[in-house]
Scaffold this active site. Sequence first.
Site, PDB file in Angstrom:
ATOM      1  NE  ARG A  46      -4.028   2.016   2.086  1.00  0.00           N
ATOM      2  CZ  ARG A  46      -5.014   2.230   2.938  1.00  0.00           C
ATOM      3  NH1 ARG A  46      -5.134   1.478   4.012  1.00  0.00           N
ATOM      4  NH2 ARG A  46      -5.900   3.192   2.723  1.00  0.00           N
ATOM      5  CG  ASP A  90      -4.406  10.592   0.360  1.00  0.00           C
ATOM      6  OD1 ASP A  90      -4.375  11.770   0.762  1.00  0.00           O
ATOM      7  OD2 ASP A  90      -5.393  10.097  -0.230  1.00  0.00           O
ATOM      8  CG  HIS A 115     -10.096   7.350   9.222  1.00  0.00           C
ATOM      9  ND1 HIS A 115     -10.860   7.206   8.080  1.00  0.00           N
ATOM     10  CD2 HIS A 115     -10.977   7.356  10.256  1.00  0.00           C
ATOM     11  CE1 HIS A 115     -12.136   7.142   8.408  1.00  0.00           C
ATOM     12  NE2 HIS A 115     -12.241   7.224   9.708  1.00  0.00           N
ATOM     13  CB  CYS A 171       6.937   5.380  24.051  1.00  0.00           C
ATOM     14  SG  CYS A 171       8.087   5.335  22.653  1.00  0.00           S
ATOM     15  CB  SER A 200     -20.090   6.012   0.233  1.00  0.00           C
ATOM     16  OG  SER A 200     -19.363   5.460   1.331  1.00  0.00           O
ATOM     17  CG  ASN A 224     -20.121  10.064  -3.533  1.00  0.00           C
ATOM     18  OD1 ASN A 224     -18.895  10.059  -3.409  1.00  0.00           O
ATOM     19  ND2 ASN A 224     -20.845   8.976  -3.408  1.00  0.00           N
ATOM     20  CD  GLU A 273     -22.732   5.223  -8.321  1.00  0.00           C
ATOM     21  OE1 GLU A 273     -23.992   5.236  -8.326  1.00  0.00           O
ATOM     22  OE2 GLU A 273     -22.039   4.992  -9.318  1.00  0.00           O
TER      23      GLU A 273
END
Length: 256
Positions: free
Chosen positions: A80, A114, A129, A140, A202, A226, A228
Amino acid sequence: RADRRAARLEMGDPLDRSAALLRGARAACAFTGAGVSTESGIPDFRSAGGLWRGVDPMAVASIQGFEHEPDRFYAFWRWRHGVLQSAKPNAVHRWLAALEAGGRLRGVVTQNIDGLHRLAGSRAVHELHGCFRQARCDGCAHRCAIETALAASQAPGGPRCPDCGARLRPDVTLFGELLPPAFDDAVEALSDCDLLLVLGTSLSVYPAAQLVPHVREGGGAVVLVNAEPTPMDALAEVAIHGQLGQVAAALGARAA
């Protein structure tokens, strides 16, 4: 067709309505998701070519996987890292950074790890996140570049902290963990937000998605873009379904 055209004129063009809201906002913020990252070539999570294709997310992106299957966990994160490290900020990142620099956007709340908003020049960024670009010690406060941790990740048991010897991990929120203090900071930042630009998400991941009704309950408006439909389209003053880069470029031109 004539009836549809008349209905559209009565409602107003969605881009014009969005641009008017942006021009009139005094405390606008943006809330971004994976759809912004895909514009930079980063796969999303659940599509046919997404990040979870052929892997078990609970093995490679959970606290349990980190603790009990470190070799499998780090093999995924080495792969990743290659995907994320090669990505560059796109036009949406740059547009939001320009809005902030011009005093028209307070900041960005993002679900993405990212780091591209910061690379594009955004300063007030709340990373719900975390960010993959650094690693942190599980025992630590030591932090280092993610490359340092990944370079040692094939050693038995994974990379170790030089200060306390505990295992190093990506500085991101894993499945099974609570969100970091950045979430509380985001809630505070949005407490008097009068316009939230919701871009490329979403709105299916909680508690992050709860930020949208939080803004609405505070009297703020929502413009949602968006690919969708989302479960929260009905909360938005304007909900636009389309290719994010194209919509953002058109909205930026009309709101200038």
